[in-house]
Every structure is written in structure tokens, then in C-alpha cells.
Design an enzyme around this catalytic site. Structure first.
Site, PDB file in Angstrom:
ATOM      1  N   ALA A   1       0.859  -1.189   0.000  1.00  0.00           N
ATOM      2  CA  ALA A   1       0.000   0.000   0.000  1.00  0.00           C
ATOM      3  C   ALA A   1       0.892   1.234   0.000  1.00  0.00           C
ATOM      4  O   ALA A   1       2.047   1.171   0.416  1.00  0.00           O
ATOM      5  CB  ALA A   1      -0.886  -0.015   1.242  1.00  0.00           C
TER       6      ALA A   1
ATOM      7  N   GLY B   1       0.627  -5.236   0.586  1.00  0.00           N
ATOM      8  CA  GLY B   1      -0.468  -5.222  -0.371  1.00  0.00           C
ATOM      9  C   GLY B   1      -0.053  -5.803  -1.718  1.00  0.00           C
ATOM     10  O   GLY B   1      -0.892  -6.330  -2.452  1.00  0.00           O
TER      11      GLY B   1
ATOM     12  N   GLU C   1       3.895  -5.543   7.030  1.00  0.00           N
ATOM     13  CA  GLU C   1       2.965  -4.650   7.734  1.00  0.00           C
ATOM     14  C   GLU C   1       3.256  -4.575   9.231  1.00  0.00           C
ATOM     15  O   GLU C   1       3.117  -3.518   9.846  1.00  0.00           O
ATOM     16  CB  GLU C   1       1.519  -5.118   7.523  1.00  0.00           C
ATOM     17  CG  GLU C   1       0.928  -4.738   6.175  1.00  0.00           C
ATOM     18  CD  GLU C   1       1.232  -5.751   5.082  1.00  0.00           C
ATOM     19  OE1 GLU C   1       2.155  -6.576   5.263  1.00  0.00           O
ATOM     20  OE2 GLU C   1       0.552  -5.715   4.036  1.00  0.00           O
TER      21      GLU C   1
ATOM     22  N   GLU D   1      -0.486  -9.335  -1.417  1.00  0.00           N
ATOM     23  CA  GLU D   1      -1.933  -9.589  -1.355  1.00  0.00           C
ATOM     24  C   GLU D   1      -2.547  -9.553  -2.754  1.00  0.00           C
ATOM     25  O   GLU D   1      -3.430 -10.353  -3.075  1.00  0.00           O
ATOM     26  CB  GLU D   1      -2.597  -8.574  -0.415  1.00  0.00           C
ATOM     27  CG  GLU D   1      -2.177  -8.827   1.040  1.00  0.00           C
ATOM     28  CD  GLU D   1      -2.707  -7.780   2.009  1.00  0.00           C
ATOM     29  OE1 GLU D   1      -2.262  -6.620   1.885  1.00  0.00           O
ATOM     30  OE2 GLU D   1      -3.547  -8.107   2.854  1.00  0.00           O
TER      31      GLU D   1
HETATM   32  N1  3HC Z   1       4.559   3.513   0.198  1.00  0.00           N
HETATM   33  C1  3HC Z   1       5.046   4.741  -0.084  1.00  0.00           C
HETATM   34  N2  3HC Z   1       6.343   4.989  -0.334  1.00  0.00           N
HETATM   35  C2  3HC Z   1       7.189   3.950  -0.260  1.00  0.00           C
HETATM   36  C3  3HC Z   1       6.747   2.650   0.031  1.00  0.00           C
HETATM   37  C4  3HC Z   1       5.358   2.446   0.268  1.00  0.00           C
HETATM   38  N3  3HC Z   1       4.858   1.245   0.529  1.00  0.00           N
HETATM   39  N4  3HC Z   1       7.818   1.833   0.032  1.00  0.00           N
HETATM   40  C5  3HC Z   1       8.888   2.594  -0.271  1.00  0.00           C
HETATM   41  N5  3HC Z   1       8.507   3.865  -0.449  1.00  0.00           N
HETATM   42  C6  3HC Z   1       9.362   5.005  -0.825  1.00  0.00           C
HETATM   43  C7  3HC Z   1      10.390   5.310   0.253  1.00  0.00           C
HETATM   44  O1  3HC Z   1       9.879   6.174   1.228  1.00  0.00           O
HETATM   45  C8  3HC Z   1      11.499   5.950  -0.567  1.00  0.00           C
HETATM   46  O2  3HC Z   1      11.131   7.273  -0.789  1.00  0.00           O
HETATM   47  P1  3HC Z   1      12.257   8.438  -0.898  1.00  0.00           P
HETATM   48  O3  3HC Z   1      13.114   8.040  -2.055  1.00  0.00           O
HETATM   49  O4  3HC Z   1      11.456   9.656  -1.102  1.00  0.00           O
HETATM   50  O5  3HC Z   1      12.993   8.412   0.401  1.00  0.00           O
HETATM   51  C9  3HC Z   1      11.431   5.204  -1.899  1.00  0.00           C
HETATM   52  O6  3HC Z   1      10.127   4.615  -1.950  1.00  0.00           O
HETATM   53  C10 3HC Z   1      12.462   4.108  -2.042  1.00  0.00           C
HETATM   54  O7  3HC Z   1      12.392   3.276  -0.895  1.00  0.00           O
HETATM   55  P2  3HC Z   1      13.721   2.688  -0.211  1.00  0.00           P
HETATM   56  O8  3HC Z   1      14.707   3.775  -0.008  1.00  0.00           O
HETATM   57  O9  3HC Z   1      13.270   1.923   0.973  1.00  0.00           O
HETATM   58  O10 3HC Z   1      14.239   1.741  -1.377  1.00  0.00           O
HETATM   59  P3  3HC Z   1      14.948   0.336  -1.288  1.00  0.00           P
HETATM   60  O11 3HC Z   1      15.215  -0.036  -2.683  1.00  0.00           O
HETATM   61  O12 3HC Z   1      16.037   0.346  -0.276  1.00  0.00           O
HETATM   62  O13 3HC Z   1      13.823  -0.680  -0.706  1.00  0.00           O
HETATM   63  C11 3HC Z   1      11.649  -1.685  -0.537  1.00  0.00           C
HETATM   64  C12 3HC Z   1      12.672  -0.974  -1.443  1.00  0.00           C
HETATM   65  C13 3HC Z   1      12.193  -3.047  -0.127  1.00  0.00           C
HETATM   66  C14 3HC Z   1      10.384  -1.851  -1.338  1.00  0.00           C
HETATM   67  C15 3HC Z   1      11.412  -0.816   0.719  1.00  0.00           C
HETATM   68  O14 3HC Z   1      11.115   0.502   0.317  1.00  0.00           O
HETATM   69  C16 3HC Z   1      10.276  -1.272   1.601  1.00  0.00           C
HETATM   70  O15 3HC Z   1      10.448  -2.177   2.381  1.00  0.00           O
HETATM   71  N6  3HC Z   1       9.117  -0.620   1.505  1.00  0.00           N
HETATM   72  C17 3HC Z   1       8.006  -0.806   2.403  1.00  0.00           C
HETATM   73  C18 3HC Z   1       7.226  -2.031   2.089  1.00  0.00           C
HETATM   74  C19 3HC Z   1       6.058  -2.139   3.017  1.00  0.00           C
HETATM   75  O16 3HC Z   1       6.125  -1.884   4.189  1.00  0.00           O
HETATM   76  N7  3HC Z   1       4.915  -2.573   2.464  1.00  0.00           N
HETATM   77  C20 3HC Z   1       3.718  -2.743   3.215  1.00  0.00           C
HETATM   78  C21 3HC Z   1       2.918  -1.497   3.148  1.00  0.00           C
HETATM   79  S1  3HC Z   1       1.495  -1.567   4.182  1.00  0.00           S
HETATM   80  C22 3HC Z   1       0.348  -2.420   3.303  1.00  0.00           C
HETATM   81  O17 3HC Z   1       0.623  -2.905   2.248  1.00  0.00           O
HETATM   82  C23 3HC Z   1      -1.011  -2.493   3.931  1.00  0.00           C
HETATM   83  C24 3HC Z   1      -1.922  -3.472   3.268  1.00  0.00           C
HETATM   84  O18 3HC Z   1      -1.786  -4.730   3.828  1.00  0.00           O
HETATM   85  C25 3HC Z   1      -3.338  -3.050   3.389  1.00  0.00           C
END
Ligand code: 3HC
Length: 686
Positions: free
Chosen positions: A63, A102, A125, A105
Site C-alpha cells: 500500500a 499489499g 505490515e 496480497e
Molecule cells: N509507500 C510509499 N512509499 C514507499 C513505500 C510504500 N509502501 N515503500 C517505499 N517507499 C518510498 C520510500 O519512502 C522511498 O522514498 P524516498 O526516495 O522519497 O525516500 C522510496 O520509496 C524508495 O524506498 P527505499 O529507499 O526503501 O528503497 P529500497 O530499494 O532500499 O527498498 C523496498 C525498497 C524493499 C520496497 C522498501 O522501500 C520497503 O520495504 N518498503 C516498504 C514495504 C512495506 O512496508 N509494504 C507494506 C505497506 S502496508 C500495506 O501494504 C497495507 C496493506 O496490507 C493493506
């Protein structure tokens, strides 16, 4: 505005591509585009199957976290996943990079999943204080089995494509062009009916249904890891619902639990921290086009615990290291420890014997200081004495090649004074690693008055390469982390004289969520650290302990007594020492409340953090939080000291400090920034 989702046809297969850099987060436009694409597929008889894929570095990484807390925009993610699953034509997820949260998912909503062997899958998450709320807690156990689902939802860790394939989470691993093969796969399955739907599967739940104790066993086995966190338990409850109830009911439980987490303070703190960590890498006042210097070989001076640990970071990242010591036995001991650490990692199966040899082969131990001449970065990790450091930097100045970065691992000393011993202060920087340096994620990058922008940029990039989280700090005693430790230590020690016990103070900190309290930390690090080594000069409780050889865990005695298994118990002798000092200093003994301990040891840290901020020693409040979470184990569910203070209310922090002001005496003075923010209703981190 053009949609991030595009479609194109390959014969009778509709290829749906998301292009939403940087990580294909599932923002509103992506969700809308996906639903429209499914409609397109259903509305056209010529289309027989659908492939959902992503452009760029990764499959959907989850998400869009930036949307959290804002008014929802339809369709919401659970609806999108359901819409994909209910598509009347087969949908194939073609996964590369990371399918996270997500994103996984969505893949689970697809009827089939194919992936490159390098792809990774996870539901992180829990790290954001949440649970997979788009049906993930219900579909994942149905597809990957309950034990794996429990592990994944509570740890937030990733699994590789091969493991995913073995679990049945991936139907086929693709060698070669992902989309081309995914289309071929879609052709193969296009006629199969009924469509396999994750939500309708039941086979993998049978085992847990027969043995519901699996959940409590899991809770018990992981209690320590999950302590203090709300999200892991609610993730477990959601998976429990998947087993105990039909899908349609389980998914309602998932929604309720998701909303419960989303509205809580832990999720807010953990989501705040996600962005705080990423912000920390950004350096203020540096031209955008600053290029890093090339680092091909690193030199480390000192093969002690720190020097060895620091070297391991680079060796593990494939960067060769020259390590220098004064005497052969110290050098042998140091390299021996590095080898032992690697072999221990290999014994746990986290490294192959070949990788151990590869890392050791890249280590060049030497007594010859001149061997540092070809290093691009040289890190000094010797005694914390200015004279010694200046002598070393003077020598380095003569040996190091032009443009080499000269770094000190000092934890307190003035980088500018160290740099003054060289003719190239622009090349000097502080790289403060935390012990054990091969494990702790934090790196304080200390920016001297003359440190060149490209040196800073190099340090931040290199930190990422060695998997550290770097935070820029200014030159001040103890930088960010250790500087904030000082008021805590001063007040904790005074509290002993006033009537608290080490045990009580440590308990308050552990209940707060710290891994240990100030006295447990002193015993672990060594009560003798920084001791003047004169047993006849006893000026405080710590001197008295050190003089008696109570140096902490290593001597089985410190602020606590330790048994042969290193289990601590309160020490009658330490209490005697405290009582003697109290009498000598004429301090009156009284009952100390837990709240007073919080105000004097935690509120004072917030005050110090505010001073660091107002002096410009930290770039932003969130950097201070990153330091405390990664360097000292501050509970991430409280978001770091500055975020926590904002949640408590800065007026409350100020009022608490005012309560204690008289007792703290001249050891304490207010940060003007804290007072101003409290008065104006401001916050540090929002
Ligand atoms: N939403 C919004 N922005 C995100 C994002 C997300 N899910 N994931 C990464 N970003 C952004 C970061 O903030 C960063 O922004 P910036 O360049 O402005 O600082 C940019 O994308 C790049 O991210 P990273 O620096 O972390 O890049 P990496 O290549 O090192 O890592 C990644 C990539 C492994 C995808 C890592 O970003 C990550 O782990 N992201 C989060 C994943 C996550 O937590 N997903 C679950 C979200 S909650 C959800 O899905 C709820 C659902 O179940 C309903």
C-alpha cells in the site's frame, strides 16, 4: 493525468503493467487502474487471460504508506484484490523484485503466480504496526500454510522465490524474460476451470484445525521477540480467525483488527519511523550534483573489538580491508576474533564456508602503517585519547594517498581537533560505529567544520553498502547518542543516592521498552570504562565499584551480582556502597516513584535532544529518533525520544522537568527550543 496502469494485448492475453516509481506502491491511481484493467479483460470476449506485472525495480511493494491517515480514496485495496480474484478469466501475477504487503496480497488475489528466481515475498505490515489488511492474513495461510504464515506476518521478513515455490506460493519460477514466460503460462492455464482462488482453499488449514495449540505454542516461542508490540499478537489473532472461521467471516475479523491497529499510537510511531529512517540518509546544504568518492579498499587502524567489528562490515560487503596493529599478538588476536565471528555465523547456516574464506581472504593484517597508502578510506579505531588520535592522524597525513578519506571512530572527541593534526581537514570525518560494530545498524557520521561535501556523500552511500543506517551529527561531546546518554546517567546515579535502587531504575526502563536499563547497560559495557584506574581515588559510586573490581558482567559483579549463568541479582554490597555515599554526602533518603525516574532520566533526554536540535547538531528531530532506535534499542513502537515526547505532549514534559528542576540542580538547564515549542503547542516531529 495519465494512469500508472497501462494495458496491452499479446494475442488473447491482456498484459496489465504498473509503472509507478520508485516501488510501485499501490496508491489510488494504481488501484483504480487495476480495477479498470480487470473490467477491460472481462468486457472483451477476445481476451482469455490476464497477466499483472510491474515496470521498474520491483513488483508492488505494498500500500502507499503516504496515504495512511488521509481520507480514503476508493477503491480501497481489499476491494481491488477481491475484484482480481473474482475475475471470470484467469489472472497471473508476474513477480520480480519484492512483492510486499499489499503487493503480495494482489499476487494472492491472482489465480496463479510466476516469479523470477530473484524475487522476494513478504508481509512487512507488522513493522508498520499493522497487519496485511487486504485479505492477506486469510489468504496467506491458505496458500503457504499456517506455520509459515504465522512466521511471515509476525516477523515481516521476506522469503525467496525458491522457498515460495516450494510452499506453493509461486506456481512457476521463470528463467529468462518474465513477461514473455508469464504470457506463455497464461496461455497454458487459460482454459482451466474452476479458477483456483486462494480464498476458497482449505487444504492447508486442516493441520492447524486439528491442532489449535499451534497458536499458543507460537506465542510462547516468540514471546521475547514480540514483547511490548501490539501488532504481532493481532496478526496471530487474524490468522487464528482464518483457521477457525469461514473466509467471509475471517476477513471481517481481519478488518476489525486492522482498524484497531491503524488507530493506535504504535502504528503511528512505526510508520513515522519508516520515513524517519529514509530521511536520515538525506544531507542538508549539499549541492545535489555532489559525486561520492570511489572506495575500493578500506584501512582500519586498531584490531581490537571495534576495529575488528568495523572491518567485518566491509569484508562482508566484498570490500578488501587492510588492518593495522602495533604488535603481532594483538593483530593475531584481532584477526582470530574476526574469523571466529564468521565461523559462528557459518555454523548457524547464515554463511557458507566458502564465504568465510572469501571474507578472510580479503583481509590484509599488517604491522606496517605504510600499507595504508593505497586505501581510499582509513578508519582509526584506537584509544579514546586526543593525543593518540592526533598523532595517528598526523602520521596518516603523510602516508595516505591524496583524496583518501580519513575517519575516526571516536565516540566523544572533537573531530575538528583531530582534523587539525592533518593538512587536509576537508578529508576528515567521524564514523562512529556502535558496538558490536558488525551487528549494530547505526552509524553516526560526524560532520566536521571543514568536512568536504563529497566526503559526507561517500560516507552515507558507503553506509548503505554495508547495510548500516547513517545519521549525520555535528561536532559536540558525545555527538547525538552518547550526548543524550549523559544526563540520563547523571540523574540515574543521583537517584541511587536519593533512595532508588539500580533494580528499580532498570525496571522502569525495561517496562518502558528499552532492552536494558542504565545499570544493566553499565554492567554489560564494563563499569571500568572511562575509569581513571586509581583505586584510592573514590569520588563516586562508580569509582567505588571499579576500585573493588566490580567491573560488570565480565567479572560476575558490577551494579548487580551475577551467577555462573550470568543471571543478575541485586547486590547487598552495592547497596552498602550506595548507603555509605548517601551518608557521606548528606543526602536524605526518600521513596522515589517510578514517575520521578521517568521524568529525571527520560524527560531529561528529550531536553538534551532539543538542545542538540537547537544547536544544529542534528539535522532534524527524526534523526535523533533513528539514533536512539538503532543505536540503543529505544522501542520502535514509541517512535524514538522526540516522537514519544510529541505524543506525551511537550507541555507535560516541561511540567515534569519543572517538578524535578530543584532536585536536578546545576546539572540541568532547559532547552529554549523545548520551552518555546511547549508554550506554542508545537511539536518536534510533526
Ligand atoms: N509507500 C510509499 N512509499 C514507499 C513505500 C510504500 N509502501 N515503500 C517505499 N517507499 C518510498 C520510500 O519512502 C522511498 O522514498 P524516498 O526516495 O522519497 O525516500 C522510496 O520509496 C524508495 O524506498 P527505499 O529507499 O526503501 O528503497 P529500497 O530499494 O532500499 O527498498 C523496498 C525498497 C524493499 C520496497 C522498501 O522501500 C520497503 O520495504 N518498503 C516498504 C514495504 C512495506 O512496508 N509494504 C507494506 C505497506 S502496508 C500495506 O501494504 C497495507 C496493506 O496490507 C493493506
Amino acid at each position: 493525468m495519465t494512469s500508472p496502469i497501462s494495458t496491452n494485448r499479446h494475442g488473447d492475453i491482456l498484459i496489465v503493467t504498473s509503472n509507478n516509481p520508485p516501488v510501485n506502491a499501490l496508491g489510488a491511481a494504481v488501484r483504480q487502474g487495476l480495477v479498470a484493467a480487470i473490467k477491460e479483460a472481462e468486457g472483451d470476449d477476445a481476451i482469455k487471460a490476464v497477466v499483472i506485472t510491474c515496470a521498474g525495480q520491483t513488483y508492488f511493494a505494498g500500500a502507499d504508506i503516504t496515504e495512511f491517515g488521509k481520507p480514503p480514496v476508493m477503491p480501497w485495496l481489499p476491494e481491488v484484490v477481491d475484484r482480481i480474484e473474482s475475475c471470470s478469466k484467469p489472472v497471473v501475477a508476474a513477480v520480480h523484485g519484492t512483492a510486499l504487503g499489499g503487493g503480495l496480497e494482489i499476487a494472492l488475489g491472482c489465480h496463479y503466480r510466476v516469479a523470477l528466481p530473484t524475487a522476494k515475498f513478504g508481509v512487512p505490515e507488522v513493522k508498520l504496526g499493522l497487519l496485511p489488511g487486504a485479505g492477506g492474513t486469510q489468504r496467506l495461510p491458505r496458500v503457504a500454510g499456517v506455520p509459515k504464515a504465522l512466521e511471515m506476518v509476525t516477523s515481516g521478513g521476506m522469503i525467496g522465490a525458491k522457498e515460495a515455490a516450494a510452499l506453493g506460493l509461486v506456481d512457476r519460477l521463470i528463467e529468462g524474460d518474465l513477461v514473455e514466460h508469464a504470457v506463455a503460462y497464461a496461455e497454458e492455464v487459460r482454459a482451466i476451470r474452476p479458477l483456483p482462488k486462494s480464498s476458497e482453499r482449505d487444504d492447508k488449514l486442516a493441520e492447524a484445525r486439528a491442532n489449535p495449540a499451534i497458536f499458543d505454542d507460537f506465542r510462547k516461542a516468540n514471546a521475547r521477540k514480540m514483547k511490548g508490540f501490539e501488532a504481532p499478537e493481532l496478526n496471530i489473532q487474524a490468522v487464528e480467525a482464518a483457521v477457525a472461521k469461514p473466509y467471509a467471516e475471517g476477513v471481517l475479523d481481519e478488518r476489525r483488527l486492522f482498524m484497531q491497529l491503524m488507530s493506535g499510537s504504535q502504528a503511528r510511531a512505526q510508520q513515522y519511523f519508516f520515513f524517519a529512517e529514509r530521511k536520515a540518509a538525506k544531507i542538508d546544504n549539499i549541492p545535489d550534483d555532489t559525486r561520492p568518492r570511489d572506495i575500493k579498499r578500506v584501512g582500519v587502524i586498531g584490531a581490537g573489538t571495534m576495529g575488528g567489528g568495523i572491518s567485518m562490515n566491509f569484508l562482508s560487503a566484498g570490500i578488501p580491508v587492510t588492518i593495522v596493529e602495533m604488535a603481532q599478538d594483538a593483530l593475531d588476536r584481532g584477526t582470530g576474533t574476526v574469523r571466529k565471528n564468521y565461523e559462528a555465523t557459518a555454523a548457524k547456516g547464515r554463511m557458507t564456508p566458502e564465504q568465510v574464506e572469501q571474507a578472510m581472504g580479503a583481509l590484509n593484517p599488517t604491522l606496517d602503517f605504510n600499507a595504508l597508502a593505497d586505501c581510499d578510506l582509513i578508519i582509526e579505531a584506537v584509544f579514546e585519547t586526543m593525543e593518540i588520535k592526533q598523532e595517528i592522524f598526523g602520521k596518516l597525513d603523510k602516508i595516505a594517498k591524496p583524496g583518501a578519506i580519513l575517519a575516526s571512530n571516536t565516540s566523544y572527541l572533537n573531530i575538528d581537533e583531530i582534523a587539525a593534526a592533518t593538512s587536509r581537514p576537508q578529508d576528515v570525518v567521524g564514523l562512529h560505529f556502535f558496538s558490536p560494530a558488525n551487528i549494530m545498524k547505526l552509524l553516526e557520521v560526524v560532520r566536521g567544520a571543514n568536512t568536504a561535501p563529497d566526503v559526507l556523500v561517500t560516507a552515507m552511500q558507503l553506509a548503505k553498502r554495508i547495510k548500516k543506517v547513517a545519521v549525520v551529527a555535528g561536532v559536540c561531546h558525545g555527538f547525538i547518542g552518547n550526548r543524550m546518554l549523559m544526563p540520563r546517567q547523571v540523574e540515574a546515579t543521583k537517584l541511587l543516592l536519593e533512595g532508588a535502587t539500580p533494580d528499580q531504575i532498570d525496571r522502569v526502563h525495561v517496562e518502558f521498552g528499552m532492552p536494558m536499563g542504565p545499570f544493566q547497560m553499565a554492567d554489560l559495557a564494563g563499569v571500568d570504562i572511562g575509569w581513571h584506574r586509581d583505586p584510592t581515588r573514590i569520588e563516586n559510586i562508580r569509582d567505588a565499584l571499579a576500585a573493588e573490581g566490580r567491573w560488570g558482567q565480565k567479572k560476575n559483579a558490577g551494579f548487580y551480582d551475577y551467577d555462573e549463568k550470568r543471571r543478575p541479582s541485586p547486590s547487598a554490597r552495592v547497596q552498602e556502597i550506595i548507603d555509605e555515599f548517601r551518608a557521606k554526602e548528606g543526602v536524605e533518603k526518600r521513596d522515589i516513584s517510578d514517575q520521578e525516574i521517568v521524568e529525571r532520566t527520560l524527560y531529561t533526554m528529550v531536553n538534551e535532544g532539543a538542545k542538540i536540535l537547537e544547536e544544529g547538531m542534528a539535522q532534524r528531530a527524526s534523526d535523533i529518533d533513528v539514533v536512539w532506535i538503532y543505536g540503543y534499542g529505544w522501542p520502535v513502537y514509541r517512535g524514538g525520544p522526540m516522537h514519544w515526547a510529541d505524543g506525551e505532549g511537550l507541555d507535560k514534559i516541561v511540567a515534569g522537568l519543572r517538578n524535578q528542576e530543584a532536585r536536578m540542580g546545576s546539572d540541568f538547564s532547559f532547552s529554549q527550543l523545548l520551552l518555546d515549542k511547549a508554550a506554542s503547542g508545537g511539536k518536534f516531529t510533526r
